[in-house]
Design a protein around this motif. Structure first.
Motif, PDB file in Angstrom:
ATOM      1  N   ALA A   1      31.555 -63.408 -40.535  1.00 62.89           N
ATOM      2  CA  ALA A   1      30.437 -62.369 -40.339  1.00 62.89           C
ATOM      3  C   ALA A   1      30.325 -61.210 -41.121  1.00 62.89           C
ATOM      4  O   ALA A   1      29.234 -60.903 -41.756  1.00 62.89           O
ATOM      5  N   ASP A   2      31.369 -60.723 -41.374  1.00 61.52           N
ATOM      6  CA  ASP A   2      31.331 -59.643 -42.412  1.00 61.52           C
ATOM      7  C   ASP A   2      30.977 -59.789 -43.992  1.00 61.52           C
ATOM      8  O   ASP A   2      30.059 -58.859 -44.218  1.00 61.52           O
ATOM      9  N   ASP A   3      31.092 -61.017 -44.318  1.00 65.31           N
ATOM     10  CA  ASP A   3      30.692 -61.439 -45.467  1.00 65.31           C
ATOM     11  C   ASP A   3      29.300 -61.662 -45.534  1.00 65.31           C
ATOM     12  O   ASP A   3      28.583 -61.191 -46.513  1.00 65.31           O
ATOM     13  N   VAL A   4      28.784 -62.334 -44.534  1.00 65.25           N
ATOM     14  CA  VAL A   4      27.374 -62.629 -44.389  1.00 65.25           C
ATOM     15  C   VAL A   4      26.655 -61.030 -44.283  1.00 65.25           C
ATOM     16  O   VAL A   4      25.689 -61.050 -45.014  1.00 65.25           O
ATOM     17  N   THR A   5      26.990 -60.231 -43.685  1.00 64.52           N
ATOM     18  CA  THR A   5      26.471 -58.995 -43.467  1.00 64.52           C
ATOM     19  C   THR A   5      26.568 -58.148 -44.559  1.00 64.52           C
ATOM     20  O   THR A   5      25.713 -57.616 -45.360  1.00 64.52           O
TER      21      THR A   5
END
Length: 59
Positions: A9-13
């Motif tokens: 999720a952090d990478d997508v953000t």
């Protein structure tokens, strides 16, 4: 209380933020014209000094 890390999720953000920045910069270039070479060179020197010359390149 901090939320648990979710690396996907952090990478997508992060990718979404990069895409938003790229869109903003493209809009500024459309409105104002291309970035002068002298300014690009200065930005590159700044990035090298702050992030190191071996930083990953997006694109």
């Amino acid at each position: 209380m901090a939320r648990p890390s979710n690396s996907h999720a952090d990478d997508v953000t992060r990718q979404e933020k990069v895409a938003q920045l790229d869109a903003y910069l493209a809009e500024m270039e459309r409105r104002l014209g291309p970035i002068p070479e002298v300014d690009l060179a200065e930005a590159e020197r700044w990035a090298d000094r702050i992030l190191g010359p071996e930083r990953p390149i997006n694109g």
